[in-house]
Write an enzyme that holds these catalytic residues in place. Sequence first.
Site, short mmCIF file in Angstrom:
data_model
loop_
_atom_site.label_atom_id
_atom_site.label_comp_id
_atom_site.label_asym_id
_atom_site.label_seq_id
_atom_site.Cartn_x
_atom_site.Cartn_y
_atom_site.Cartn_z
CG PHE A 70 0.08 4.71 3.71
CD1 PHE A 70 -1.09 4.55 4.24
CD2 PHE A 70 0.49 3.51 3.51
CE1 PHE A 70 -1.74 3.63 4.76
CE2 PHE A 70 0.23 2.14 4.00
CZ PHE A 70 -0.87 2.36 4.62
CB THR A 129 -0.91 0.02 1.24
OG1 THR A 129 -1.75 -1.13 1.18
CG2 THR A 129 -1.91 1.22 1.11
#
Length: 689
Positions: free
Chosen positions: A280, A278
Amino acid sequence: MTQFEDARTDIDRIDSELIRSLAARMEVVRAIAAMKRDNPDLPLCNEARERDVFEKWSAEGKQLGLSPYFVGRILREVLNYSRRDQESVLVRVDDDSKETRKVRVGYQGAPGAYSDLAIEKLFISRPMAVRERAGFHSFAAALDALEAKDLDYVLLPIENTIAGSINDVYRLLAERHVHIVDEEVWHVEHVLAGLPGAELEDISTVRSHVVALQQCQAFIEELVGCVAESHYDTAGSAVSVAEAGQAGVAAICSEEAARRAGLEVIKRDIADRPNNMTRFVLVALAPERVDPRVRSRTSLLFTADHRRGALAECLQYFAGQGLNLCKLESRPLPETPWEYLFYIDLEGNVEDPRLADSLKKLAEHTNHLRVLGCYPDRSTEGGSANDWMDTDEAQETSSAPPKAPALKSTAGPLVTILREDSSEREPSVVRIGTANIGARDEFTLILGPCAVENREQVMEAAAMAREAGAQVLRGGAFKPRSSPYSFQGLGWEGLDLLVEAGRTYGLPVVTEVLRPEDVQRMAGSADMLQVGARNMQNFALLTELGKVRRPVLLKRGMSATIGELLAAAEYILAGGNQQVILCERGIRTFETATRATLDLSAVPVLKARTHLPVIVDPSHAAGRRDLVIPLAASAVAVGADGLIIELHPNPEVALCDKDQALCRSDLEDLRAQLEPLTRAMGRRLGQPG
Ligand code: PEP
Ligand code: MN
């Protein structure tokens, strides 16, 4: 002591030696960082040197019977850590400041959520310490706290290698006035966690965030009869499992979240696919400068013209400058079907002249352009030891950090799109209805009443405007009056009437917006929003107008210098909105014979200093009907792109500015005067309808 325990003691001793060696190595790394900070000619990262180090490790490891692959992986982590630590030293003023600057960081989720873990990882590289990490139920709530200054930063997940882009976050980046200042990548490693002693066979319910459930779908399906239950957060699901105290319920979360909730790991490696990562972004209220030696990314948001090839043209500017595009994302604009907001991530620093140049070109072809931020590139950070395993020529060309570009003396990290010296760019054109305001061969008339008074009055005024060749209808619904006892306008009802009159006569409308909170609603129906002279430095209003996709007519303040007018326009442009028209409307001087003194010289001065269209308002400058036409004529001669003039079907009974409103016969005189003048200037006047 048994032999086994002896061996364990040995391991502990060696581990502690390893840690100490690592710490000693970091100290030297920091000393080198300080030298790099004091000497900007030294590169931050030296690929050749890193490869040398790898070869030494690998050769020595091999001699001692260690796998070069694993030795490489360990070294990779050591080097990543060193590089990040050096970056924070680069901006650190002294060694203590990291401890003295303590910040509050928000995220969506509960403690132990992946966002929370990513904050911990990211702030190793930032020149500040985290005082508080605060979890929120939603992204929007975390951003509200940032805007209220209860937080310094918010970390938002923006994309996942399996689930794709996180649309909510993209939407919020467009809506909120935040800047991306950093990024982090987290390798997501889901575990199945349950109450102590729980076995895989016991589990009948798996609870987690819906994205985590999707990512482990195949695993869940194998658990016969097991149901998946969605929860707002992965770490939160672990807490809820611990609180429920039922052995049949398990959570999917990080190992850290499981540990914090007092759960035990039942199974690791449960995701359907490896490489679950992921990305960010860290956002703040203000942008932050990135040292040009740090490999960086720049994110932009823009709308392309609604015509064939417009997006390709925009992208070409970057390709033409040799800039690498790493991501392109489009999101629909709900208010205008089939138009899109584009998000672009580029490799490079906004201070790089090539990037600044392409931004300038892009601004000429977009209605809306915002630099979302420039930040260190952490997503292409070396992740695998394989990078060095096959050391062939292919590596020679890879990922060397850009050479520090010549620094431009900019006030901040954002590109100033409004240029003091605009000679090098084409004038910008604001398209509204049939008008191309700012086009060198057009001259636009904006006519209408000072204020919308009632349906009959505004309908008649619109008819007069149309007959006189206006291309835009003006009319105040909210009036900024010097006295609280004067007519304040009909408000939203007035706006509806103005729009109705405009639609009836085929004219787009412009009206004044007084308050930041009215901007979005007004943009819903008015075709152009006007900022009045009294509001030119209402920065909250200007900031809000930077976000809308409607042209803005910005009037010069009564006591504002040309520089202040430009700075006010810059607020709107910097917010993203490129469609700004400047208006000279007279300034306060010692002279009392006229309502204000029309500063005609402002027109050529503005034309030389900006690419923005400039129009003139002779009505508010003169304050007297008889002077409006001569001043209007002079505006054409001095190079204005258009005029905004007040008229009224019956000026004697006008509720507002009756002395300066033109009547029907005046309009004929106006046209008669303007026609030859505009022709002489090589401009076309809108035709009477
Ligand atoms: C207007 O145009 O209605 C107006 C109020 O003008 P200004 O803001 O220039 O006074
Ligand atoms: Mn007026």
